[in-house]
Motif scaffolding. Structure first.
Motif, PDB file in Angstrom:
ATOM      1  N   LYS A  96       0.835  -1.197   0.000  1.00 43.57           N
ATOM      2  CA  LYS A  96       0.000   0.000   0.000  1.00 43.57           C
ATOM      3  C   LYS A  96       0.871   1.249   0.000  1.00 43.57           C
ATOM      4  O   LYS A  96       1.671   1.455   0.922  1.00 43.57           O
ATOM      5  N   VAL A  97       0.721   2.065  -1.037  1.00 45.06           N
ATOM      6  CA  VAL A  97       1.465   3.313  -1.127  1.00 45.06           C
ATOM      7  C   VAL A  97       0.485   4.470  -1.279  1.00 45.06           C
ATOM      8  O   VAL A  97      -0.459   4.408  -2.080  1.00 45.06           O
ATOM      9  N   VAL A  98       0.694   5.507  -0.493  1.00 43.24           N
ATOM     10  CA  VAL A  98      -0.134   6.711  -0.544  1.00 43.24           C
ATOM     11  C   VAL A  98       0.533   7.721  -1.463  1.00 43.24           C
ATOM     12  O   VAL A  98       1.743   7.969  -1.367  1.00 43.24           O
ATOM     13  N   LEU A  99      -0.250   8.306  -2.361  1.00 43.85           N
ATOM     14  CA  LEU A  99       0.223   9.375  -3.233  1.00 43.85           C
ATOM     15  C   LEU A  99      -0.424  10.673  -2.774  1.00 43.85           C
ATOM     16  O   LEU A  99      -1.620  10.891  -2.972  1.00 43.85           O
ATOM     17  N   ASP A 100       0.347  11.524  -2.115  1.00 44.84           N
ATOM     18  CA  ASP A 100      -0.112  12.794  -1.550  1.00 44.84           C
ATOM     19  C   ASP A 100      -1.144  12.553  -0.442  1.00 44.84           C
ATOM     20  O   ASP A 100      -1.830  11.517  -0.407  1.00 44.84           O
ATOM     21  N   LEU A 101      -1.228  13.535   0.458  1.00 41.87           N
ATOM     22  CA  LEU A 101      -2.177  13.433   1.566  1.00 41.87           C
ATOM     23  C   LEU A 101      -2.458  14.854   2.049  1.00 41.87           C
ATOM     24  O   LEU A 101      -1.850  15.337   3.001  1.00 41.87           O
ATOM     25  N   GLY A 102      -3.384  15.514   1.338  1.00 39.54           N
ATOM     26  CA  GLY A 102      -3.695  16.908   1.623  1.00 39.54           C
ATOM     27  C   GLY A 102      -4.796  17.067   2.657  1.00 39.54           C
ATOM     28  O   GLY A 102      -5.198  16.106   3.324  1.00 39.54           O
ATOM     29  N   TYR A 103      -5.298  18.304   2.775  1.00 36.86           N
ATOM     30  CA  TYR A 103      -6.337  18.609   3.753  1.00 36.86           C
ATOM     31  C   TYR A 103      -7.460  17.569   3.727  1.00 36.86           C
ATOM     32  O   TYR A 103      -8.042  17.289   2.686  1.00 36.86           O
ATOM     33  N   VAL A 138       4.756   6.329   1.590  1.00 38.76           N
ATOM     34  CA  VAL A 138       4.055   7.564   1.250  1.00 38.76           C
ATOM     35  C   VAL A 138       4.916   8.331   0.254  1.00 38.76           C
ATOM     36  O   VAL A 138       6.132   8.474   0.455  1.00 38.76           O
ATOM     37  N   ILE A 139       4.300   8.798  -0.816  1.00 39.26           N
ATOM     38  CA  ILE A 139       4.972   9.648  -1.798  1.00 39.26           C
ATOM     39  C   ILE A 139       4.254  10.990  -1.819  1.00 39.26           C
ATOM     40  O   ILE A 139       3.024  11.033  -1.961  1.00 39.26           O
ATOM     41  N   VAL A 140       4.994  12.075  -1.673  1.00 40.05           N
ATOM     42  CA  VAL A 140       4.421  13.420  -1.744  1.00 40.05           C
ATOM     43  C   VAL A 140       5.098  14.172  -2.873  1.00 40.05           C
ATOM     44  O   VAL A 140       6.327  14.287  -2.918  1.00 40.05           O
ATOM     45  N   PRO A 143       8.584   4.565   4.869  1.00 39.30           N
ATOM     46  CA  PRO A 143       9.276   5.354   3.857  1.00 39.30           C
ATOM     47  C   PRO A 143       8.411   6.528   3.378  1.00 39.30           C
ATOM     48  O   PRO A 143       7.241   6.334   3.022  1.00 39.30           O
ATOM     49  N   LEU A 144       8.977   7.721   3.413  1.00 37.95           N
ATOM     50  CA  LEU A 144       8.328   8.931   2.923  1.00 37.95           C
ATOM     51  C   LEU A 144       9.229   9.536   1.863  1.00 37.95           C
ATOM     52  O   LEU A 144      10.311  10.059   2.159  1.00 37.95           O
ATOM     53  N   CYS A 145       8.803   9.439   0.609  1.00 38.95           N
ATOM     54  CA  CYS A 145       9.576   9.953  -0.523  1.00 38.95           C
ATOM     55  C   CYS A 145       8.997  11.304  -0.920  1.00 38.95           C
ATOM     56  O   CYS A 145       7.818  11.387  -1.281  1.00 38.95           O
ATOM     57  N   VAL A 149      12.594   9.246   5.800  1.00 38.47           N
ATOM     58  CA  VAL A 149      12.483  10.285   4.777  1.00 38.47           C
ATOM     59  C   VAL A 149      13.535  10.072   3.695  1.00 38.47           C
ATOM     60  O   VAL A 149      14.737   9.953   3.987  1.00 38.47           O
ATOM     61  N   ARG A 150      13.073  10.039   2.459  1.00 39.30           N
ATOM     62  CA  ARG A 150      13.948   9.828   1.313  1.00 39.30           C
ATOM     63  C   ARG A 150      13.708  10.910   0.276  1.00 39.30           C
ATOM     64  O   ARG A 150      12.579  11.371   0.099  1.00 39.30           O
ATOM     65  N   ASP A 151      14.767  11.293  -0.413  1.00 35.81           N
ATOM     66  CA  ASP A 151      14.640  12.291  -1.477  1.00 35.81           C
ATOM     67  C   ASP A 151      13.928  11.657  -2.671  1.00 35.81           C
ATOM     68  O   ASP A 151      14.418  10.674  -3.237  1.00 35.81           O
TER      69      ASP A 151
END
Length: 249
Positions: free
Chosen positions: A37-44, A62-64, A93-95, A119-121
């Motif tokens: 499961k990967v999240v793409l963005d997580l806004g308001y 999570v990818i932002v 992992p937060l990319c 946190v990853r670049d």
């Protein structure tokens, strides 16, 4: 954890740009591939929708795409969920581009987001779980990286926010699903440079993809209008992102 034979789905957590309309949320998607499961963005307001699927925020990555709050502010809320409900769990992992971590730390410095997340670049990350990860620098007010996630038998691409750009074609080419900014409707604004797209421009940028999912609608927009404009120039299936929509990939 990968579970062979599991579903491959994309769930819309939020679809608004700028701020959420009543009953909606800003940018957010949950992509599931054989149990990963990967999240793409997580806004308001996108976190509550995520928690209906992952009650303790138990996602694998999570990818932002960029640091604007309508794309990243609820990552801070996810950090609280993980800190209090799963304090012994491994960091997720937060990319993301570097500016995202600055925003998260400004929102809540304790616990430091870098202790809850690995946190990853985003620009230098090449793999996440089962996916090969490619990025494209797309025109926006801040550094915004479109992403392309490829695994056996599936490719999903996502623009984050973007103005029209030639890089969209490479991002979309051959994708099974192309998730695209479609903030505006009607004729293209005459201003340059451009940092968000019309639905028609989104459809042109999606050429080469099999399916197009329009998102990041300006609050109050009639989404049927956006879909009609995109269908006029895109040969494949065109969908409008709607909160709670789950698409089989």
């Amino acid at each position: 954890m990968t579970v062979p034979g599991s579903a491959r789905t994309l769930t819309v957590l939020g679809s608004c740009g700028a701020w959420p309309e009543p009953g909606r949320a800003c940018a957010g998607f949950l992509l599931e591939y054989d149990g990963f499961k990967v999240v793409l963005d997580l806004g308001y307001a996108a976190l509550p929708a995520l928690l209906t699927h992952c009650p303790e925020g138990e996602v694998d990555a999570v990818i932002v795409t960029h640091q604007h709050p309508d794309h990243c502010v609820d990552v801070s809320a996810l950090a609280r969920v993980r800190y209090y409900l799963a304090p012994d769990a491994a960091p997720i992992p937060l990319c993301c581009p570097p500016g995202v971590l600055d925003v998260l730390r400004a929102l809540e410095p304790r616990p430091d987001p870098a202790t809850v997340f690995d946190v990853r670049d985003l620009a230098s990350t090449r793999e996440i779980g089962p996916f090969r990860l490619e990025t494209a620098l797309l025109p926006h007010y801040v550094t915004n990286l479109g992403v392309r996630l490829s695994a056996p038998d599936l490719t999903v691409a996502y623009t984050g926010d973007s103005g029209p750009a030639p890089e969209l074609g490479k991002l979309a080419n051959g994708a099974d699903m192309f998730i695209s900014d479609a903030t505006l409707q009607g004729a293209s604004p005459p201003t340059t440079p451009r940092y968000v797209m019309t639905a028609t421009e989104a459809a042109r940028g999606a050429a080469g993809a099999k399916r197009l999912l329009l998102t990041h609608f300006w609050p109050g927009s009639d989404r049927a209008v956006s879909v009609a404009e995109a269908r006029a120039v895109f040969d494949g299936e065109v969908l409008a992102a709607e909160e709670g929509l789950t698409i089989t990939l």
